[in-house]
Design an enzyme around this catalytic site. Structure first.
Site, PDB file in Angstrom:
ATOM      1  N   CYS A 102      90.370 113.693 -32.784  1.00 32.82           N
ATOM      2  CA  CYS A 102      91.335 113.770 -31.686  1.00 32.82           C
ATOM      3  C   CYS A 102      91.872 115.183 -31.498  1.00 32.82           C
ATOM      4  CB  CYS A 102      92.489 112.796 -31.916  1.00 32.82           C
ATOM      5  SG  CYS A 102      91.994 111.060 -31.867  1.00 32.82           S
ATOM      6  N   THR A 103      92.016 115.931 -32.581  1.00 37.18           N
ATOM      7  CA  THR A 103      92.471 117.309 -32.466  1.00 37.18           C
ATOM      8  C   THR A 103      91.512 118.113 -31.595  1.00 37.18           C
ATOM      9  OG1 THR A 103      93.633 117.258 -34.590  1.00 37.18           O
ATOM     10  CG2 THR A 103      92.968 119.430 -33.764  1.00 37.18           C
TER      11      THR A 103
END
Length: 220
Positions: free
Chosen positions: A45-46
């Site tokens: 997700c980063t």
């Protein structure tokens, strides 16, 4: 029940990294991409949030707003944003919903009704289904929904491609064929008679089969 294409996108009020919003009012007459995340400080997700920040100018050109969602509190979002900038070179330049009570995740069918009402104590695996993308039109109807596994990073270039397609086909009686990108040929809808198609496309079309009619992409 899960939401699908053609459904009305539920409205909601929520705290975000840019203040409290009422979703439909925040959208206004724009398109929107809502994309969700199971937990802050997760590696896949980063990379996604950073890449989406780099693509924001392209979405802006298409009158499309971006909003993220994660089931963590606002102060965690702010700290995560710094990590995202350090890791990817791009900090989020769009709001991120702090869905601490899981209300939006449930409203959009990403978590079951009995999932509880707090982010505390939940692991990424508890929220594994909060990995969805929704493209929503100015009419507040859902135009696209995709849910990804946690181990697979999302392809936001594809989301942009789909946005181009749904915006084009919303204004013209055409569909886009496999792997279509901006400028490629399109298909005249079967519901359009040959007589009406000749009026719209006087130069004719290519027809490898009677039910397939290829024409150049119409100008806006």
């Amino acid at each position: 029940m899960s939401l699908t294409v053609g459904d009305q996108a539920p409205d909601f009020s929520a705290e975000t990294s840019e203040g409290t919003i009422d979703f439909h009012d925040w959208m206004g007459d724009s398109w929107a991409v809502l994309f969700s995340h199971p937990k802050n400080f997760t590696p896949v997700c980063t990379t996604e949030l950073g890449y989406m920040a780099s693509l924001k100018p392209e979405f802006d050109k298409r009158n499309c707003k971006i909003i993220g969602l994660s089931v963590d509190p606002p102060d965690s979002h702010r700290a995560w944003s710094e990590d995202i900038r350090d890791a990817t070179g791009h900090a989020p330049n769009y709001p991120i919903i702090a869905d601490t009570e899981l209300r939006v995740a449930k409203l959009y069918g990403m978590l079951p009704a009995d999932a509880g009402d707090s982010w505390e104590g939940r692991t990424p695996m508890d929220n594994a289904t909060v990995r969805s993308v929704f493209v929503i039109g100015p009419d507040k109807q859902i135009k696209l929904t995709i849910t990804y596994p946690m181990s697979t990073g999302r392809n936001f270039d594809e989301v942009l491609r789909v946005l181009d397609s749904v915006q084009l086909t919303a204004g013209h009686k055409v569909a886009t064929p496999v792997n279509w990108t901006q400028g490629d040929r399109v298909i005249i809808l079967p519901a359009v008679s040959d007589e009406d198609a000749r009026k719209a496309y006087p130069d004719g079309w290519e027809s490898p089969k009677p039910y397939i009619r290829f024409v150049d992409q119409p100008a806006d």
